[in-house]
Design a protein around this motif. Structure first.
Motif, PDB file in Angstrom:
ATOM      1  N   ASP A  45       0.812  -1.354   0.093  1.00  0.00           N
ATOM      2  CA  ASP A  45      -0.058   0.095   0.012  1.00  0.00           C
ATOM      3  C   ASP A  45       0.880   1.348  -0.017  1.00  0.00           C
ATOM      4  O   ASP A  45       0.465   2.021  -0.926  1.00  0.00           O
ATOM      5  CB  ASP A  45      -0.936   0.105   1.101  1.00  0.00           C
ATOM      6  N   ARG A  46       1.900   1.200   0.929  1.00  0.00           N
ATOM      7  CA  ARG A  46       2.787   2.480   0.997  1.00  0.00           C
ATOM      8  C   ARG A  46       4.312   2.304   1.038  1.00  0.00           C
ATOM      9  O   ARG A  46       4.525   1.116   1.667  1.00  0.00           O
ATOM     10  CB  ARG A  46       2.411   3.293   2.315  1.00  0.00           C
ATOM     11  N   VAL A  47       5.098   3.025   0.672  1.00  0.00           N
ATOM     12  CA  VAL A  47       6.648   2.809   0.478  1.00  0.00           C
ATOM     13  C   VAL A  47       7.238   4.068   0.841  1.00  0.00           C
ATOM     14  O   VAL A  47       6.686   5.058   0.302  1.00  0.00           O
ATOM     15  CB  VAL A  47       6.808   1.958  -0.590  1.00  0.00           C
ATOM     16  N   ASP A  48       8.402   3.954   1.546  1.00  0.00           N
ATOM     17  CA  ASP A  48       9.076   5.184   1.616  1.00  0.00           C
ATOM     18  C   ASP A  48      10.562   4.848   0.722  1.00  0.00           C
ATOM     19  O   ASP A  48      10.795   3.806   0.237  1.00  0.00           O
ATOM     20  CB  ASP A  48       9.665   5.447   2.966  1.00  0.00           C
ATOM     21  N   PRO A  49      11.414   5.815   0.595  1.00  0.00           N
ATOM     22  CA  PRO A  49      12.524   5.599   0.042  1.00  0.00           C
ATOM     23  C   PRO A  49      13.468   4.560   0.312  1.00  0.00           C
ATOM     24  O   PRO A  49      14.173   4.139  -0.758  1.00  0.00           O
ATOM     25  CB  PRO A  49      13.108   7.049  -0.165  1.00  0.00           C
ATOM     26  N   ARG A  50      13.471   4.238   1.308  1.00  0.00           N
ATOM     27  CA  ARG A  50      14.278   2.933   1.715  1.00  0.00           C
ATOM     28  C   ARG A  50      13.643   1.746   1.601  1.00  0.00           C
ATOM     29  O   ARG A  50      14.248   0.515   1.591  1.00  0.00           O
ATOM     30  CB  ARG A  50      14.544   2.998   3.376  1.00  0.00           C
ATOM     31  N   GLY A  51      12.280   1.776   0.968  1.00  0.00           N
ATOM     32  CA  GLY A  51      11.788   0.451   0.631  1.00  0.00           C
ATOM     33  C   GLY A  51      10.855  -0.335   1.633  1.00  0.00           C
ATOM     34  O   GLY A  51      10.212  -1.267   1.860  1.00  0.00           O
ATOM     35  N   ASN A  52      10.555   0.703   3.020  1.00  0.00           N
ATOM     36  CA  ASN A  52       9.788  -0.008   4.019  1.00  0.00           C
ATOM     37  C   ASN A  52       8.372   0.118   3.505  1.00  0.00           C
ATOM     38  O   ASN A  52       7.807   0.853   3.086  1.00  0.00           O
ATOM     39  CB  ASN A  52       9.844   0.939   5.201  1.00  0.00           C
ATOM     40  N   LEU A  53       7.690  -1.025   3.848  1.00  0.00           N
ATOM     41  CA  LEU A  53       6.232  -1.290   3.205  1.00  0.00           C
ATOM     42  C   LEU A  53       5.272  -1.196   4.378  1.00  0.00           C
ATOM     43  O   LEU A  53       5.495  -1.931   5.657  1.00  0.00           O
ATOM     44  CB  LEU A  53       6.137  -2.438   2.557  1.00  0.00           C
ATOM     45  N   THR A  54       3.941  -0.961   3.936  1.00  0.00           N
ATOM     46  CA  THR A  54       2.963  -1.225   4.853  1.00  0.00           C
ATOM     47  C   THR A  54       1.883  -1.718   3.614  1.00  0.00           C
ATOM     48  O   THR A  54       1.999  -1.621   2.505  1.00  0.00           O
ATOM     49  CB  THR A  54       2.124  -0.001   5.429  1.00  0.00           C
ATOM     50  N   TYR A  55       0.735  -2.524   4.125  1.00  0.00           N
ATOM     51  CA  TYR A  55      -0.138  -3.083   3.470  1.00  0.00           C
ATOM     52  C   TYR A  55      -1.660  -2.674   3.749  1.00  0.00           C
ATOM     53  O   TYR A  55      -1.686  -2.174   4.774  1.00  0.00           O
ATOM     54  CB  TYR A  55       0.044  -4.655   3.618  1.00  0.00           C
ATOM     55  N   ASN A  56      -2.532  -3.036   2.937  1.00  0.00           N
ATOM     56  CA  ASN A  56      -3.918  -2.678   3.033  1.00  0.00           C
ATOM     57  C   ASN A  56      -4.590  -4.162   3.422  1.00  0.00           C
ATOM     58  O   ASN A  56      -4.827  -4.821   2.722  1.00  0.00           O
ATOM     59  CB  ASN A  56      -4.475  -2.212   1.765  1.00  0.00           C
ATOM     60  N   LYS A  57      -4.719  -4.369   4.705  1.00  0.00           N
ATOM     61  CA  LYS A  57      -5.497  -5.177   5.326  1.00  0.00           C
ATOM     62  C   LYS A  57      -5.149  -6.653   4.915  1.00  0.00           C
ATOM     63  O   LYS A  57      -4.132  -6.769   4.592  1.00  0.00           O
ATOM     64  CB  LYS A  57      -7.000  -4.837   5.055  1.00  0.00           C
ATOM     65  N   THR A  58      -5.953  -7.441   4.194  1.00  0.00           N
ATOM     66  CA  THR A  58      -5.870  -8.715   3.839  1.00  0.00           C
ATOM     67  C   THR A  58      -5.013  -8.681   2.711  1.00  0.00           C
ATOM     68  O   THR A  58      -4.581  -9.788   2.090  1.00  0.00           O
ATOM     69  CB  THR A  58      -7.226  -9.496   3.636  1.00  0.00           C
ATOM     70  N   ALA A  59      -4.751  -7.639   2.080  1.00  0.00           N
ATOM     71  CA  ALA A  59      -3.799  -7.669   0.655  1.00  0.00           C
ATOM     72  C   ALA A  59      -2.472  -8.029   1.129  1.00  0.00           C
ATOM     73  O   ALA A  59      -1.798  -8.360   0.269  1.00  0.00           O
ATOM     74  CB  ALA A  59      -3.940  -6.304  -0.114  1.00  0.00           C
ATOM     75  N   ARG A  60      -1.892  -8.076   2.533  1.00  0.00           N
ATOM     76  CA  ARG A  60      -0.882  -8.374   2.993  1.00  0.00           C
ATOM     77  C   ARG A  60      -0.603  -9.795   2.823  1.00  0.00           C
ATOM     78  O   ARG A  60       0.505 -10.235   2.238  1.00  0.00           O
ATOM     79  CB  ARG A  60      -1.021  -7.956   4.600  1.00  0.00           C
ATOM     80  N   ALA A  61      -1.448 -10.734   3.112  1.00  0.00           N
ATOM     81  CA  ALA A  61      -1.419 -12.101   2.926  1.00  0.00           C
ATOM     82  C   ALA A  61      -0.102 -12.612   3.048  1.00  0.00           C
ATOM     83  O   ALA A  61       0.464 -12.733   4.255  1.00  0.00           O
ATOM     84  CB  ALA A  61      -2.020 -12.616   1.407  1.00  0.00           C
ATOM     85  N   PHE A  62       0.385 -13.219   2.118  1.00  0.00           N
ATOM     86  CA  PHE A  62       1.686 -14.062   1.984  1.00  0.00           C
ATOM     87  C   PHE A  62       2.865 -13.070   1.581  1.00  0.00           C
ATOM     88  O   PHE A  62       3.972 -13.500   1.810  1.00  0.00           O
ATOM     89  CB  PHE A  62       1.897 -15.116   0.942  1.00  0.00           C
ATOM     90  N   SER A  63       2.590 -11.806   1.393  1.00  0.00           N
ATOM     91  CA  SER A  63       3.609 -10.974   0.865  1.00  0.00           C
ATOM     92  C   SER A  63       4.838 -10.873   1.705  1.00  0.00           C
ATOM     93  O   SER A  63       5.948 -10.860   1.562  1.00  0.00           O
ATOM     94  CB  SER A  63       3.126  -9.282   0.478  1.00  0.00           C
TER      95      SER A  63
END
Length: 228
Positions: free
Chosen positions: A160-178
């Protein structure tokens, strides 16, 4: 700081090559990196081994990879859903191989790979065809299957969101196995809805640290099933 941002899909997926084992995120139609998958199809890659939860829905996403002839083998937990008709047609025609792995087992095999473990023991599949050829160990009077780590050459995931270092957040169940896929791959490629400035993501809510991300591509929002 390494620049992980790709300006085009073509640049984002440049590391993928014929014959790669590709871990593909998503659960059903949710969280599938359709833009990256479309890029693989457009490149005409061949003989990929796809590791994912299910065999695609409709004709987009993973199903498009099948339809375009990019896949030689599928490793998944749920291959026979009604929406997975593209895979079923190819499988019935003997044009694609299949390995079924129980859902919890496939997730733990990838997690083991990312954690550097040599494998794990599970009672799941004991006494079934899925345990054929695998080592069985008896511990405390109960049989367990030894499952080995599952590592990929490439992970394709959606965040869902990323910063320039590549840190990630996800949108609810779209996270799944990622998150486990990002850890289990030699090279992780992310399509992401929005890029934010460094410091705009609270470290407490980072799910996948940037150390596991090699490349990301900003897609903005698009409707599921219409990644092309």
């Amino acid at each position: 700081m390494k620049n992980k941002k790709a300006e085009t899909v073509e640049a984002a997926i440049a590391a993928v090559k014929d014959g790669d084992i590709v871990l593909v995120g998503g659960f059903g139609a949710t969280g599938v990196p359709e833009k990256l998958i479309d890029g693989l199809c457009d490149r005409g890659l061949r003989d990929l081994t796809i590791v994912t939860n299910n065999a695609g829905t409709g004709r987009s996403g993973v199903a498009r990879l099948f339809g375009e002839g990019c896949v030689g083998k599928l490793v998944c937990s749920f291959p026979w859903a009604k929406e997975s008709f593209v895979f079923k047609e190819l499988y019935d025609a003997g044009k694609i191989d299949l390995e079924i792995v129980p859902q919890g087992t496939i997730a733990e095999r990838m997690r083991a790979a990312g954690a550097g473990l040599g494998g794990f023991l599970t009672p799941t599949a004991v006494g079934t065809d899925l345990a054929n050829g695998k080592q069985i160990m008896n511990i405390g009077g109960r049989d367990y299957v030894l499952e080995l780590p599952m590592r990929g050459n490439i992970a394709l995931i959606k965040a869902d969101r990323v910063d320039p270092r590549g840190n990630l957040t996800y949108n609810k169940t779209a996270r799944a196995f990622s998150p486990v896929m990002a850890m289990a791959a030699d090279h992780t490629i992310v399509e992401v809805r929005e890029e934010v400035a460094l410091g705009d993501i609270d470290p407490e809510i980072v799910v996948t640290p940037g150390v596991f991300v090699d490349t990301y591509f900003i897609t903005g929002f698009y409707e599921i099933g219409k990644g092309q």
